[in-house]
Design a protein around this motif. Structure first.
Motif, mmCIF file in Angstrom:
data_model
loop_
_atom_site.group_PDB
_atom_site.id
_atom_site.type_symbol
_atom_site.label_atom_id
_atom_site.label_comp_id
_atom_site.label_asym_id
_atom_site.label_seq_id
_atom_site.Cartn_x
_atom_site.Cartn_y
_atom_site.Cartn_z
ATOM 1 N N PHE A 1 0.834 -1.201 0.000
ATOM 2 C CA PHE A 1 0.000 0.000 0.000
ATOM 3 C C PHE A 1 0.871 1.254 0.000
ATOM 4 C CE2 PHE A 1 -2.000 3.340 2.622
ATOM 5 C CZ PHE A 1 -3.019 3.697 1.740
ATOM 6 N N LEU A 2 1.873 1.309 0.881
ATOM 7 C CA LEU A 2 2.746 2.483 0.939
ATOM 8 C C LEU A 2 3.490 2.689 -0.375
ATOM 9 C CD1 LEU A 2 4.220 2.259 4.549
ATOM 10 C CD2 LEU A 2 2.356 3.703 3.707
ATOM 11 N N ASP A 3 3.961 1.612 -0.986
ATOM 12 C CA ASP A 3 4.636 1.717 -2.288
ATOM 13 C C ASP A 3 3.687 2.292 -3.341
ATOM 14 O OD1 ASP A 3 6.986 0.695 -1.262
ATOM 15 O OD2 ASP A 3 6.622 -1.347 -1.994
ATOM 16 N N ALA A 4 2.427 1.858 -3.320
ATOM 17 C CA ALA A 4 1.452 2.372 -4.282
ATOM 18 C C ALA A 4 1.183 3.852 -4.058
ATOM 19 C CB ALA A 4 0.143 1.567 -4.178
ATOM 20 N N VAL A 5 1.104 4.281 -2.801
ATOM 21 C CA VAL A 5 0.895 5.696 -2.500
ATOM 22 C C VAL A 5 2.092 6.517 -2.976
ATOM 23 C CG1 VAL A 5 0.697 7.398 -0.635
ATOM 24 C CG2 VAL A 5 -0.663 5.298 -0.560
ATOM 25 N N LYS A 6 3.291 6.049 -2.670
ATOM 26 C CA LYS A 6 4.508 6.779 -3.053
ATOM 27 C C LYS A 6 4.672 6.884 -4.559
ATOM 28 C CE LYS A 6 6.949 5.520 1.160
ATOM 29 N NZ LYS A 6 8.028 4.691 1.733
ATOM 30 N N SER A 7 4.159 5.898 -5.303
ATOM 31 C CA SER A 7 4.287 5.936 -6.763
ATOM 32 C C SER A 7 3.075 6.581 -7.438
ATOM 33 C CB SER A 7 4.511 4.523 -7.304
ATOM 34 O OG SER A 7 3.354 3.724 -7.096
ATOM 35 N N SER A 8 2.214 7.219 -6.644
ATOM 36 C CA SER A 8 1.041 7.976 -7.137
ATOM 37 C C SER A 8 0.010 7.107 -7.854
ATOM 38 C CB SER A 8 1.496 9.112 -8.063
ATOM 39 O OG SER A 8 2.373 9.981 -7.375
ATOM 40 N N ARG A 9 -0.101 5.846 -7.511
ATOM 41 C CA ARG A 9 -1.098 4.977 -8.142
ATOM 42 C C ARG A 9 -2.525 5.391 -7.843
ATOM 43 N NH1 ARG A 9 -0.139 -1.104 -6.926
ATOM 44 N NH2 ARG A 9 -2.249 -1.162 -7.714
ATOM 45 N N PHE A 10 -2.751 6.146 -6.784
ATOM 46 C CA PHE A 10 -4.109 6.533 -6.398
ATOM 47 C C PHE A 10 -4.453 7.956 -6.813
ATOM 48 C CE2 PHE A 10 -2.758 3.403 -3.108
ATOM 49 C CZ PHE A 10 -3.554 2.367 -3.552
ATOM 50 N N ASP A 11 -3.554 8.624 -7.502
ATOM 51 C CA ASP A 11 -3.820 10.011 -7.937
ATOM 52 C C ASP A 11 -4.711 10.028 -9.159
ATOM 53 O OD1 ASP A 11 -2.281 10.907 -5.871
ATOM 54 O OD2 ASP A 11 -0.534 11.353 -7.117
#
Length: 59
Positions: A49-59
């Protein structure tokens, strides 16, 4: 249960989650509705989850 903490990126707008630990799991709850409970995830799920947030997957 460990102490709950809020992200240093959280502002004063009230749109925050809090994170804690339950045994070997990360626990997450809504800071505006603490009585609603929390959910837990494994360490590998939390890392993903943190990796996905850091890579802007949820933007």
């Amino acid at each position: 249960m460990s102490a709950w903490r809020t992200s240093s990126y959280s502002g004063q707008g009230g749109q925050c989650v809090e994170v804690g630990r339950v045994n070997e799991h990360a626990a997450v709850r809504d800071s505006k509705d603490r009585e609603a409970g929390y959910f837990t995830v494994t360490g590998s799920q939390w890392s993903a989850f943190l990796d996905a947030v850091k890579s802007s997957r949820f933007d």
